[in-house]
Design a protein around this motif. Structure first.
Motif, PDB file in Angstrom:
ATOM      1  N   ALA A  44       0.842  -1.187   0.000  1.00  0.00           N
ATOM      2  CA  ALA A  44       0.000   0.000   0.000  1.00  0.00           C
ATOM      3  C   ALA A  44       0.882   1.243   0.000  1.00  0.00           C
ATOM      4  O   ALA A  44       1.953   1.254   0.614  1.00  0.00           O
ATOM      5  N   VAL A  45       0.440   2.268  -0.701  1.00  0.00           N
ATOM      6  CA  VAL A  45       1.180   3.528  -0.804  1.00  0.00           C
ATOM      7  C   VAL A  45       0.330   4.625  -0.198  1.00  0.00           C
ATOM      8  O   VAL A  45      -0.831   4.813  -0.575  1.00  0.00           O
ATOM      9  N   ALA A  46       0.906   5.346   0.753  1.00  0.00           N
ATOM     10  CA  ALA A  46       0.216   6.466   1.370  1.00  0.00           C
ATOM     11  C   ALA A  46       1.037   7.726   1.164  1.00  0.00           C
ATOM     12  O   ALA A  46       2.185   7.811   1.628  1.00  0.00           O
ATOM     13  N   ASN A  47       0.489   8.686   0.439  1.00  0.00           N
ATOM     14  CA  ASN A  47       1.133   9.986   0.337  1.00  0.00           C
ATOM     15  C   ASN A  47       1.048  10.713   1.670  1.00  0.00           C
ATOM     16  O   ASN A  47       0.158  10.460   2.489  1.00  0.00           O
ATOM     17  N   VAL A  48       1.964  11.633   1.871  1.00  0.00           N
ATOM     18  CA  VAL A  48       1.951  12.494   3.055  1.00  0.00           C
ATOM     19  C   VAL A  48       2.263  13.904   2.581  1.00  0.00           C
ATOM     20  O   VAL A  48       3.163  14.107   1.752  1.00  0.00           O
ATOM     21  N   GLY A  49       1.535  14.876   3.095  1.00  0.00           N
ATOM     22  CA  GLY A  49       1.801  16.249   2.699  1.00  0.00           C
ATOM     23  C   GLY A  49       0.821  17.214   3.311  1.00  0.00           C
ATOM     24  O   GLY A  49       0.234  16.941   4.366  1.00  0.00           O
ATOM     25  N   SER A  50       0.624  18.348   2.640  1.00  0.00           N
ATOM     26  CA  SER A  50      -0.237  19.425   3.120  1.00  0.00           C
ATOM     27  C   SER A  50      -1.120  19.906   1.982  1.00  0.00           C
ATOM     28  O   SER A  50      -0.759  19.789   0.808  1.00  0.00           O
ATOM     29  N   PHE A  51      -2.245  20.478   2.345  1.00  0.00           N
ATOM     30  CA  PHE A  51      -3.076  21.178   1.377  1.00  0.00           C
ATOM     31  C   PHE A  51      -2.824  22.671   1.523  1.00  0.00           C
ATOM     32  O   PHE A  51      -2.995  23.237   2.605  1.00  0.00           O
ATOM     33  N   LEU A  52      -2.405  23.276   0.426  1.00  0.00           N
ATOM     34  CA  LEU A  52      -2.177  24.714   0.372  1.00  0.00           C
ATOM     35  C   LEU A  52      -3.442  25.369  -0.173  1.00  0.00           C
ATOM     36  O   LEU A  52      -3.903  25.024  -1.258  1.00  0.00           O
ATOM     37  N   ILE A  53      -3.982  26.301   0.594  1.00  0.00           N
ATOM     38  CA  ILE A  53      -5.195  27.020   0.203  1.00  0.00           C
ATOM     39  C   ILE A  53      -4.830  28.486   0.027  1.00  0.00           C
ATOM     40  O   ILE A  53      -4.343  29.127   0.967  1.00  0.00           O
ATOM     41  N   ARG A  54      -5.048  29.005  -1.178  1.00  0.00           N
ATOM     42  CA  ARG A  54      -4.731  30.405  -1.458  1.00  0.00           C
ATOM     43  C   ARG A  54      -6.003  31.156  -1.815  1.00  0.00           C
ATOM     44  O   ARG A  54      -6.710  30.804  -2.762  1.00  0.00           O
ATOM     45  N   THR A  55      -6.292  32.195  -1.024  1.00  0.00           N
ATOM     46  CA  THR A  55      -7.432  33.072  -1.268  1.00  0.00           C
ATOM     47  C   THR A  55      -6.917  34.503  -1.359  1.00  0.00           C
ATOM     48  O   THR A  55      -5.722  34.767  -1.170  1.00  0.00           O
TER      49      THR A  55
END
Length: 250
Positions: A44-55
């Motif tokens: 199984a492959v699990a990505n790891v990271g962040s969601f960047l939200i730009r407003t």
């Protein structure tokens, strides 16, 4: 991996990945119907990271990845975003793979559900935040979810951890919306396999109920489900409410 809703841009920013035995991740799971989600060696492959939200008003990160040694800062730089640009960090929960870059964003206020903070402050270490490096960095400019900006709403989804929270992102320019799941789902297989328990779920039965409730509520034809651990694309397009295996047992 990015998408735009109205004038809000949401980008998944990769920090690293974790690979392992799928039955170690999900004890007792049968992947026969989901072999396409495994790599060529059956892991199984699990990505790891962040969601960047730009407003127009904010530069926001949802979750903070694995931390030093990961690629988050380099990938943010490639998007034209420096650590000093980020003014707000939202945390779905405080497991170590979601808080690793704590302290890297000098202007950012960090917001988390109060019960989540209270739990891990009293029980640091293990799968939770590092008590010497991460907890002090978070505490330096900490707030709670009553401070969320316009266009972001907290959706309580406890079970994986006591104060786990998903975040619903909206924009006045469109009816489309994005729900950042956190660890409510770790893999697309859980769209069908609601009963699968992830190995670090704090309250597996509660986590199952939350998954069922979210899929019933938000697979509504207009909500994109965003999973930071999903292999491949982090964004699952809108879909009607499905008949999912395991729902009758919840």
């Amino acid at each position: 991996m990015d998408m735009k809703i109205g004038q809000t841009m949401i980008t998944f920013v990769h920090d690293g990945e974790v690979r392992g035995d799928p039955q170690s991740f999900f004890p007792g799971s049968d992947w026969t119907a989901h072999a396409d989600l495994l790599d060529d060696t059956g892991q199984a492959v699990a990505n790891v990271g962040s969601f960047l939200i730009r407003t127009d008003a904010h530069v926001i990160l949802v979750d903070l990845g694995l931390g030093p040694g990961g690629a988050l800062l380099d990938n943010l730089a490639a998007l034209g975003t420096s650590p000093a640009d980020v003014d707000l960090v939202l945390l779905t929960h405080l497991h170590r793979d979601h808080v690793g870059w704590a302290g890297a964003f000098p202007r950012a206020r960090h917001l988390v559900e109060r019960r989540e903070w209270d739990f891990w402050s009293a029980c640091p270490g293990g799968v939770g935040p590092d008590p010497e490096r991460v907890l002090p960095a978070l505490a330096g400019d900490l707030g709670f979810l009553d401070e969320l900006p316009a266009g972001i709403r907290a959706i309580p989804t406890p079970g994986h951890t006591p104060g786990h929270t998903s975040f619903l992102i909206t924009d006045p320019g469109t009816d489309e919306r994005v729900l950042v799941l956190g660890d409510l789902l770790h893999t697309r297989a859980q769209f069908d396999e609601l009963a699968w328990q992830f190995r670090s779920d704090d309250d597996p039965a509660r986590a199952r109920r939350q998954r069922a409730g979210v899929l019933t509520r938000f697979r509504d034809g207009r909500t994109v489900l965003a999973g930071g651990h999903f292999a491949g694309d982090a964004f699952e397009p809108p879909a009607p409410r499905p008949a999912v295996r395991g729902a009758s047992a919840l």
